[in-house]
Design a protein around this motif. Structure first.
Motif, short mmCIF file in Angstrom:
data_model
loop_
_atom_site.label_atom_id
_atom_site.label_comp_id
_atom_site.label_asym_id
_atom_site.label_seq_id
_atom_site.Cartn_x
_atom_site.Cartn_y
_atom_site.Cartn_z
N ALA A 1 32.36 4.14 46.22
CA ALA A 1 33.04 2.88 45.91
C ALA A 1 32.15 1.72 46.34
O ALA A 1 31.16 1.92 47.05
N ASP A 2 32.48 0.54 45.91
CA ASP A 2 31.71 -0.66 46.22
C ASP A 2 31.74 -0.95 47.73
O ASP A 2 32.83 -1.11 48.30
N PRO B 1 31.00 3.43 52.43
CA PRO B 1 31.47 4.53 51.57
C PRO B 1 30.49 5.68 51.51
O PRO B 1 29.29 5.51 51.77
N GLY C 1 33.82 8.96 41.72
CA GLY C 1 33.64 7.56 42.08
C GLY C 1 34.77 6.68 41.59
O GLY C 1 35.59 7.08 40.75
N ILE C 2 34.80 5.45 42.16
CA ILE C 2 35.80 4.45 41.74
C ILE C 2 35.03 3.17 41.45
O ILE C 2 34.18 2.77 42.25
N ALA C 3 35.33 2.57 40.33
CA ALA C 3 34.70 1.26 40.04
C ALA C 3 35.71 0.41 39.31
O ALA C 3 36.72 0.91 38.80
N ILE D 1 41.65 -0.28 45.41
CA ILE D 1 40.44 0.56 45.53
C ILE D 1 40.40 1.24 46.90
O ILE D 1 40.11 2.43 47.02
N TYR E 1 40.39 5.26 47.52
CA TYR E 1 39.27 5.85 48.29
C TYR E 1 39.83 6.68 49.46
O TYR E 1 39.43 7.81 49.69
#
Ligand code: ASP
Length: 439
Positions: free
Chosen positions: A214-215, A222, A288-290, A427, A431
């Motif tokens: 993640a960012d 992360p 992943g997460i975006a 987010i 996560y």
């Protein structure tokens, strides 16, 4: 075994960084083809040589003072040469660059000199052959990349060259003028070289230890993604995660060459491996997460719309008429919702609404702004029961209201729409449920 190694600007910003790069290359004999960027920033307040070159060329074109900027660029290279103790003088190269600037050789030519000079320097430092990208990377007249001609020339040329440095980012058009890829394009050159020599691996060295789940501006520290497939990467980068130039994927993907993202400052870290497909089990259910903020939704409601042939097409053609691209389109029995970029849409808002009224005579057209879209991506989600359930219970616990859900039938990707204000909390919650709790 043959590897192509590309080094980004921050990996080559100073003599100290060059030395790290030298060690990395010398420690593995298979690292035979090197693609350098131009020197990047040494500190966060520093300037990239590419930016200085654009500035300098613009000053020349406007007829304003440019010598100081050119001196500043030369100083950057001289400092590296001195720090590496190289017996190299770029004086004549700079004289020629100045001449060409005055003769209006073009902004692309100007920008490309950063990589060109760094290539000369790198070749001298490693004692590798220098191959000017203008001789082996080709563009069409309209500025698009000529993949076939490049692949033919590059593979023939490199067949008999054991070790070489090929500067990134540029090539030549049929009339010999220099053209560049878009910014960050040395990644593309690396990929093209890897394809041409049928490399076993394309290593892309940068200043992070790979893609993060993640960012890091949202999630503290992360985890790094160990292995990611090209399609997962595509979905994440489309949604804003960026480490690699998008066009760098295609040339190696079609050859089945993996890309390894590595960190020049932490060469022992394994980084992220990007592959076509893998049977390696992902560490977590999600890869992943975006996400991105700044969308708005347009909901069109009309009873019995599901039985009206051509309804969706008529609505979408209104957006097309105004050149507005559509991000997502969840629909119900009597409603369809269109997600668009707010900044693209605002200017045409009223015309689009009027157009929809004329096209399909809806009962209601409703809009909502300040929305964010979040993509939760992962090959491990396929056939994993309860993934969606876990996402939504995590969001409910974080008091985030879900405005939209969209899951492709590939089961690799769930898109969630939330209010802009809930973006970060959403987010973090996703996560935590998948990574922190699965650790
Ligand atoms: N030097 C170019 C840029 O700053 C290209 C690259 O680094 O890949 O965009």
């Amino acid at each position: 075994m043959k590897k192509v190694v590309k080094f980004g600007g921050s990996s080559l910003a100073s003599a100290k960084q060059f030395k790290k790069v030298g060690e990395i290359i010398r420690s593995d004999k298979t690292r035979r083809y090197v693609v350098p960027s131009a020197p990047g920033k040494r500190t966060s307040k520093d300037e990239k040589v590419t930016d200085l070159l654009y500035q300098c060329y613009d000053a020349v074109a406007e007829g304003s003072a440019y010598k100081k900027i050119l001196d500043k660029i030369k100083k950057r290279y001289d400092e590296i040469i001195e720090g590496l103790d190289l017996n190299l003088d770029l004086g004549h190269e700079f004289a020629r660059i100045e001449e060409n600037f005055l003769a209006k050789a073009g902004r692309d030519y100007a920008a490309s000199r950063g990589e060109y000079l760094n290539g000369i320097l790198m070749a001298a430092y490693l004692d590798y052959e220098f191959i000017d990208a203008a001789e082996v990377v080709f563009f069409h007249e309209d500025g698009t990349f000529n993949a076939e001609a490049t692949d033919k020339e590059l593979s023939e040329r490199l067949e008999h060259v054991e070790r070489a440095v090929i500067p990134g980012f540029y090539g030549a058009a049929p009339d010999g003028t220099i053209r560049t890829f878009s910014r960050g394009g040395s990644d593309v050159t690396g990929s093209i070289v890897a394809r041409a020599i049928h490399a076993d691996m394309y290593e892309n060295w940068t200043d992070v230890s790979g893609f993060l789940v993640a960012d890091p501006r949202i999630v503290h520290n992360p985890e790094v993604i160990e292995t990611i497939t090209y399609s997962e990467l595509r979905e994440l980068s489309y949604m804003g995660a960026s480490v690699l130039h998008e066009d760098a994927i295609f040339p190696v993907r079609r050859e089945g060459i993996p890309i390894n993202i590595r960190n020049t400052n932490r060469p022992k870290d394994k980084g992220t491996l990007i592959v076509e497909s893998t049977c390696r089990k992902p560490k977590y259910t999600i890869t992943g997460i975006a996400g991105k903020k700044g969308f708005c939704s347009v909901t069109v409601e009309k009873p019995m719309m599901n039985s009206e042939v051509g309804f969706c097409r008529k609505v979408l053609s209104v957006f097309e008429k105004y050149g507005i691209s559509i991000e997502h389109m969840p629909s119900g029995i009597d409603t369809m919702t269109i997600f668009v970029h707010q900044s693209e849409f605002e200017e045409f808002e009223q015309s689009v609404i009027a157009g929809i009224h004329r096209a399909v005579e809806p009962d209601i057209v409703e809009m909502e702004s300040d929305l964010a879209l979040i993509a939760v991506v992962g090959r491990g989600m396929k056939a994993a029961r309860g993934t969606a359930g876990r996402i939504f219970s995590a969001l409910a616990h974080a008091h985030v209201n879900v405005k939209m859900i969209d899951q492709g039938s590939s089961e690799r990707n769930i898109i969630i729409g939330v209010k802009n204000a809930d973006f970060e909390a959403a987010i973090k919650a996703i996560y935590d449920i998948f990574v922190t709790m699965e650790l």
